[in-house]
Design an enzyme around this catalytic site. Structure first.
Site, mmCIF file in Angstrom:
data_model
loop_
_atom_site.group_PDB
_atom_site.id
_atom_site.type_symbol
_atom_site.label_atom_id
_atom_site.label_comp_id
_atom_site.label_asym_id
_atom_site.label_seq_id
_atom_site.Cartn_x
_atom_site.Cartn_y
_atom_site.Cartn_z
ATOM 1 N N CYS A 173 -1.853 -0.479 -2.211
ATOM 2 C CA CYS A 173 -1.066 -1.506 -2.910
ATOM 3 C C CYS A 173 0.411 -1.261 -2.625
ATOM 4 C CB CYS A 173 -1.339 -1.420 -4.415
ATOM 5 S SG CYS A 173 -0.341 -2.557 -5.400
ATOM 6 N N CYS A 188 2.313 -0.245 -6.103
ATOM 7 C CA CYS A 188 2.153 1.038 -6.793
ATOM 8 C C CYS A 188 1.608 2.158 -5.922
ATOM 9 C CB CYS A 188 1.267 0.870 -8.022
ATOM 10 S SG CYS A 188 -0.490 0.618 -7.645
ATOM 11 N N CYS A 228 -9.169 -16.314 9.341
ATOM 12 C CA CYS A 228 -8.652 -17.128 8.234
ATOM 13 C C CYS A 228 -7.132 -17.081 8.136
ATOM 14 C CB CYS A 228 -9.279 -16.698 6.912
ATOM 15 S SG CYS A 228 -8.723 -15.078 6.325
ATOM 16 N N CYS A 269 -4.851 -5.448 -8.011
ATOM 17 C CA CYS A 269 -4.869 -3.997 -8.029
ATOM 18 C C CYS A 269 -5.215 -3.553 -9.446
ATOM 19 C CB CYS A 269 -3.495 -3.454 -7.623
ATOM 20 S SG CYS A 269 -3.333 -1.663 -7.796
ATOM 21 N N CYS A 300 -2.038 -1.444 -11.139
ATOM 22 C CA CYS A 300 -0.798 -2.060 -11.629
ATOM 23 C C CYS A 300 -0.930 -3.554 -11.939
ATOM 24 C CB CYS A 300 0.334 -1.837 -10.639
ATOM 25 S SG CYS A 300 0.165 -2.731 -9.082
ATOM 26 N N HIS A 309 -1.148 -8.979 -7.800
ATOM 27 C CA HIS A 309 -1.988 -9.928 -7.067
ATOM 28 C C HIS A 309 -2.116 -9.479 -5.615
ATOM 29 C CE1 HIS A 309 -3.573 -13.785 -5.676
ATOM 30 N NE2 HIS A 309 -2.664 -13.763 -4.713
ATOM 31 N N HIS A 354 -7.740 -13.142 -2.761
ATOM 32 C CA HIS A 354 -8.961 -13.690 -3.354
ATOM 33 C C HIS A 354 -10.180 -13.134 -2.634
ATOM 34 C CE1 HIS A 354 -5.915 -16.590 -4.658
ATOM 35 N NE2 HIS A 354 -6.698 -16.758 -5.704
ATOM 36 N N ASP A 377 -20.719 -12.414 8.326
ATOM 37 C CA ASP A 377 -21.569 -11.411 8.947
ATOM 38 C C ASP A 377 -21.037 -10.027 8.586
ATOM 39 O OD1 ASP A 377 -23.533 -10.236 10.446
ATOM 40 O OD2 ASP A 377 -22.474 -10.498 12.345
ATOM 41 N N ARG A 435 -15.818 -11.763 1.658
ATOM 42 C CA ARG A 435 -14.550 -11.712 2.390
ATOM 43 C C ARG A 435 -13.431 -11.562 1.387
ATOM 44 N NH1 ARG A 435 -10.806 -15.905 3.795
ATOM 45 N NH2 ARG A 435 -12.389 -17.430 3.246
ATOM 46 N N CYS A 476 -9.888 -11.765 1.089
ATOM 47 C CA CYS A 476 -8.796 -12.391 1.822
ATOM 48 C C CYS A 476 -7.496 -11.916 1.156
ATOM 49 C CB CYS A 476 -8.958 -13.904 1.739
ATOM 50 S SG CYS A 476 -7.768 -14.820 2.694
#
Length: 143
Positions: A55, A58, A73, A105, A108, A111, A114, A122, A128, A130
């Site tokens: 992260c 933190c 993506c 996280c 802390c 964000h 997602h 696969d 996933r 992202c």
């Protein structure tokens, strides 16, 4: 995935003012305000470096490079967090008609991005994660 409340207490707590002093304006917008960096612009989107992704806010270790894959993506994608308790999941209804699962996280509350599942990835988990590059710091295995 177990959804957790967004008002929980974290082991790393800072005020918005303290976060602003610690993070750049772009980092603050994503990590503390759930923004998103533009696709294909992040520093780790195409990275193949072996190591651990932590992260950026933190320093908590979140993802191993061994779980990173190219999902095309526009953001770094992982199929699993480093440890089950390193991230938390929150319901995200910010896009009308398209509920998503936000990844934060667990240390802390910042964000990260997602997680999507059941879309035919696969991967061993059919998931996933992202994740915004700006939410991460790569710690290379070679030092």
């Amino acid at each position: 995935m177990t959804m957790k409340p967004s008002d929980r207490s974290y082991s790393v707590n800072r005020t918005d003012e303290e976060w602003r002093e610690h993070l750049s304006a772009d980092e603050f917008a994503v990590l503390r305000r759930a923004g998103t960096e533009r696709p294909f612009t992040g520093e780790y989107t195409d990275s193949k470096t072996v190591g651990v992704y932590a992260c950026r806010a933190c320093g908590a270790e979140l993802f191993a490079s061994e779980t990173k894959f190219d999902s095309h993506c526009g953001w770094p994608s992982f199929f699993s967090p480093l440890a089950g308790d390193s991230v938390e999941f929150l319901e995200d209804r910010s896009l009308p008609g398209r509920p998503r699962v936000e990844v934060r996280c667990a240390t802390c509350g910042s964000h990260l991005g997602h997680v999507f599942e059941g879309e035919g990835y696969d991967t061993p988990t059919d998931q996933r994660y992202c994740i915004n590059s700006i939410s991460l710091t790569l710690r290379p295995a070679d030092g």
